[in-house]
Design an enzyme around this catalytic site. Structure first.
Site, PDB file in Angstrom:
ATOM      1  N   GLU A 240       0.835  -1.201   0.000  1.00  0.00           N
ATOM      2  CA  GLU A 240       0.000   0.000   0.000  1.00  0.00           C
ATOM      3  C   GLU A 240       0.872   1.255   0.000  1.00  0.00           C
ATOM      4  O   GLU A 240       1.723   1.421   0.875  1.00  0.00           O
ATOM      5  CB  GLU A 240      -0.933  -0.034   1.223  1.00  0.00           C
ATOM      6  CG  GLU A 240      -1.987  -1.123   1.067  1.00  0.00           C
ATOM      7  CD  GLU A 240      -2.612  -1.577   2.381  1.00  0.00           C
ATOM      8  OE1 GLU A 240      -2.506  -0.848   3.383  1.00  0.00           O
ATOM      9  OE2 GLU A 240      -3.197  -2.678   2.390  1.00  0.00           O
TER      10      GLU A 240
ATOM     11  N   GLU B  22      -5.178  -6.685   1.817  1.00  0.00           N
ATOM     12  CA  GLU B  22      -4.003  -7.498   2.153  1.00  0.00           C
ATOM     13  C   GLU B  22      -4.165  -8.952   1.713  1.00  0.00           C
ATOM     14  O   GLU B  22      -3.214  -9.565   1.242  1.00  0.00           O
ATOM     15  CB  GLU B  22      -3.717  -7.443   3.654  1.00  0.00           C
ATOM     16  CG  GLU B  22      -3.011  -6.170   4.116  1.00  0.00           C
ATOM     17  CD  GLU B  22      -3.970  -5.015   4.349  1.00  0.00           C
ATOM     18  OE1 GLU B  22      -5.193  -5.207   4.175  1.00  0.00           O
ATOM     19  OE2 GLU B  22      -3.495  -3.921   4.700  1.00  0.00           O
TER      20      GLU B  22
ATOM     21  N   HIS C 204      -0.647  -1.352  16.824  1.00  0.00           N
ATOM     22  CA  HIS C 204       0.404  -1.026  15.847  1.00  0.00           C
ATOM     23  C   HIS C 204       1.794  -1.110  16.487  1.00  0.00           C
ATOM     24  O   HIS C 204       2.681  -0.356  16.120  1.00  0.00           O
ATOM     25  CB  HIS C 204       0.229   0.404  15.320  1.00  0.00           C
ATOM     26  CG  HIS C 204      -0.796   0.577  14.231  1.00  0.00           C
ATOM     27  ND1 HIS C 204      -2.118   0.272  14.384  1.00  0.00           N
ATOM     28  CD2 HIS C 204      -0.690   1.047  12.965  1.00  0.00           C
ATOM     29  CE1 HIS C 204      -2.783   0.563  13.273  1.00  0.00           C
ATOM     30  NE2 HIS C 204      -1.934   1.029  12.391  1.00  0.00           N
TER      31      HIS C 204
END
Ligand SMILES: Cc1ncc(C[n+]2csc(CCOP(=O)(O)OP(=O)(O)O)c2C)c(N)n1
Ligand SMILES: [Mg+2]
Lengths: 335, 344
Positions: free
Chosen positions: A29, A60, A129
């Protein structure tokens, strides 16, 4: 020697690999036109063109799976997952499909692909994350897992991963991208997968680590009274039993420093294997320095406490070496 | 003048029935986003942060159209939605600054806002994650015999991920009371929608799942509410899900590190001419709800209030280190603090 950003080592490895082998493609991406969310693919589109440097939708599963199909049929895809958590929505294609391709075809079909992603904590990206997640891949027969730790190991591991005949996951500690380091590129440099390195020799204790924790281990070793041998595992699966075992035989003590909670950390395997292999040579019980069993906290002071610091590692090792008993982790001491 | 002074989520939410409060809340969202950008520059915000200036009408239009006990799932671009649903500026800014007064106690950060009192589940940092969860919330509501619905808010880029398609299909075959709200702000990260998505209107994808697909003007809060009202009514009477696409625009880049140089010249200016706050202010002036010059006064008042909230945040402590191990499971420190969604 020239100082470079560690992120440039990623770019250089990809660029050189694409130049050396026309079957290498990269997908992900915003990696092409925008040069990558972490700017590790900047300029690749201009050099290698849109058929080989491919921007994908936020899909994905589709591009991870496309990498599997392309790899089976002759390309060498390098897939960027941006943050390793994002592979969660595409895991089947890697751990169940790619990993079994060679086995099910009785060696006739292979998936030479690389999944590379930023990983790890330390910058306030919060619990979704900031994980390493190597345990999602490590131990899956058919997959290899490597973790980079500086400019040189980034270049050497990525080049080897791209040349490997099987699927490889390369985790790149995100905290390192914006670090500067002296490094002279050598396009022939490789670090064979499955080979650890001794980052610092020592005689009192073997401290096995990888990734961003390598720096922490080295800094701890600088200040410690104990003479610490730091082993950077580099490849977590398959890992270099011989280098670790030989070191432990020399030092008589084994400590792992892992950016993972104990339950999923690679140190469980390292400690049990070495305890079995070198039981009689150990002067102290093996010890693991890990994260607590909790998601990564956002708030700055909490994330700083959450991750092992050089001072904490030095203190843990000092206790182990002086008492030959494993110290408690900070969260159990505090209780 | 307005009820924005309250920090109580449910009070702030109920206040949205008032026309002037709707405008006030949009102005507040804009002011909070602008302050957060400044806080970032000042070093008070870690990691990343995703602003939604320009998308305020979507947030307020949704919040005023659903009940406080309806369930909402949303993404990292969630500051505006949280404020609209009722979370206070102190709780939002506090979370983004990692302070104990944040709505997740400072443990979550910018991408993870939450307030069960007004139905907001923790906003997700993974694209597409909220859609299946909204389906489950809707199943629970039906199983409990409530006419509660679920709303899932996500971006245009999320319409290319498996979870979008699987959730729409799942909700459709089970006729679940879900409203899927796609905020089409024309970009997913640095990529323009045309480069990632072969249809111009995401809403037409509803046809594949045999549910209504509606395009609404996301810059006009009344148009947002109108589209919501139809979908909400359908969901509540057992008619099943709806996909609504709100055409909108984010004024800033994707996240704090993005200067948005990929946008064509003039695009931002064109959208600024249809600013959601101006559109509503003009309408309220026409309806004599807003006095001449009232918008400027409102902006000044709100800016002061947001500044006071910011100071309160900056004066407040970070969470205790002990919080690291709290609430990992029911057995962890912190005790069992489960929210009872069914008490009412
Ligand atoms: C599964 C997954 N893939 C990628 C990302 C990285 N990412 C975060 S936001 C984003 C863009 C999403 O675009 P859109 O759905 O249009 O929402 P917007 O940001 O415009 O509100 C991407 C790719 C992610 N968080 N999760
Ligand atoms: Mg978007």
């Amino acid at each position: 020697m020239a100082k470079i950003w560690i992120r440039q080592a990623v770019l250089r490895a990809l660029d050189d690999a694409m130049t050396d082998d026309p079957s290498v493609i990269v997908m992900g991406e915003d990696i092409a036109a925008a040069g990558g969310p972490f700017k590790v693919t900047e300029g690749l589109l201009a050099t290698h063109g849109p058929e080989r440097v491919i921007d994908t939708p936020i899909s994905e599963m589709a591009f991870m799976g496309a990498a599997v199909g392309a790899a089976v049929c002759g390309l060498k895809p390098v897939v960027e997952m941006m943050f390793i958590e994002f592979i969660g929505v595409a895991l089947d294609q890697l751990t169940t499909q790619a990993a079994t391709m060679r086995y099910l075809s009785r060696g006739r079909l292979t998936t030479p692909l690389v999944v590379r992603a930023s990983a790890g904590a330390g910058q306030g990206f919060g619990c979704q994350h900031s994980q390493m997640l190597d345990h999602w891949f490590r131990g899956t027969p058919g997959l290899k897992v490597a973790v980079t730790s500086n400019a040189r190991t980034t270049y050497g591991l990525l080049r080897s991963a791209i040349e490997d005949p099987d699927p490889v996951v390369v985790l790149e500690p995100r905290v390192l991208y914006a670090e500067r380091e002296e490094y002279e590129f050598d396009r022939n440099y490789r670090i064979p997968l499955g080979q650890a390195e001794i980052a610092r020799p020592g005689s009192d204790v073997t401290l096995v680590t990888c990734g961003a924790m390598r720096r922490v281990a080295l800094a701890a070793a600088e200040t410690s009274h104990a003479n610490i041998e730091v082993v950077d595992l580099l490849t977590l699966w398959p890992w270099d039993r011989r280098t670790v075992a030989e070191s432990v035989v020399r030092t008589g003590r084994l400590v792992t420093l892992e950016e993972a909670p104990a339950g999923s950390g690679w140190g469980g395997d390292v400690v049990s294997s070495i305890a079995i292999e070198a039981f009689g040579r150990l002067k102290a019980p093996p010890h693991r320095i890990t994260l607590p069993e909790a998601p990564v906290p956002y708030s700055g002071a909490l994330e700083a406490r959450f991750l092992p610091s050089p001072a904490y590692v030095a203190e843990q090792i000092a206790t182990l070496v002086s008492t030959n008993k494993p110290p408690l982790p900070w969260w159990r001491n505090a209780a | 003048m307005t009820l924005s002074n309250s920090n109580v989520p449910i009070v702030r939410r109920e206040a949205l029935k008032n026309r002037l409060e709707q405008l006030t809340r949009m102005v507040e969202i804009r002011a909070v986003e602008e302050r957060i950008q400044k806080l970032f520059a000042e070093g008070h915000v870690r990691g990343s942060t995703h602003l939604a200036s320009g998308q305020e009408a979507v947030s307020v239009g949704i919040a005023r159209s659903i009940d406080p006990d309806d369930i909402v799932t949303c993404t990292y671009r969630g500051h505006g939605h949280a404020l609209a649903l009722g979370v206070s500026p102190t709780a939002v800014i506090g979370e983004i600054c990692g302070r104990v007064i944040g709505c997740a106690g400072g443990l979550g950060g910018s991408m993870h806002l939450v307030e069960p009192e007004v139905g907001l589940l923790p906003t997700a940092a993974i694209v597409g994650a909220g859609l299946p969860i909204a389906c489950g919330a809707a199943m629970a509501a039906r199983a409990r015999g409530k006419d509660r619905i679920a709303v899932s808010i996500f971006g245009d880029g999320s319409a290319n991920i498996g979870a979008f398609h699987e959730s729409l299909n799942f909700a459709a075959i089970r006729k679940l009371p879900v409203v899927f709200v796609c905020e089409n702000n024309l970009y997913g990260e640095y990529t323009r929608i045309q480069l990632s998505t072969p249809v111009e209107d995401i809403a037409i994808r509803a046809a594949s799942y045999n549910m209504p697909g509606v395009v609404a003007d996301g810059q006009d809060v009344d148009k947002v509410a109108e589209a919501m009202a139809t979908a909400v009514a359908r969901a509540r009477r057992g008619g099943g899900p709806t996909l609504i696409e709100m055409k909108t625009y984010r004024y800033s880049g994707h996240s704090r590190s993005d200067p948005a140089t990929y946008r064509p010249a003039g695009e931002l200016d064109a959208w600024l001419k249809r600013d959601p706050i101006d559109i509503l202010a003009e309408r309220l002036a026409g309806e004599k709800i807003l006095a001449p010059g009232g918008l400027d006064q409102l902006k000044a008042d709100i800016s002061d209030a947001v500044e006071r909230a910011t100071m309160e945040v900056l004066d407040s402590p970070a969470p205790d280190l002990g919080e690291i191990l709290s609430h990992v499971g029911a057995h962890s420190a912190g005790g069992d603090q489960r929210w009872n969604f069914w008490s009412k």
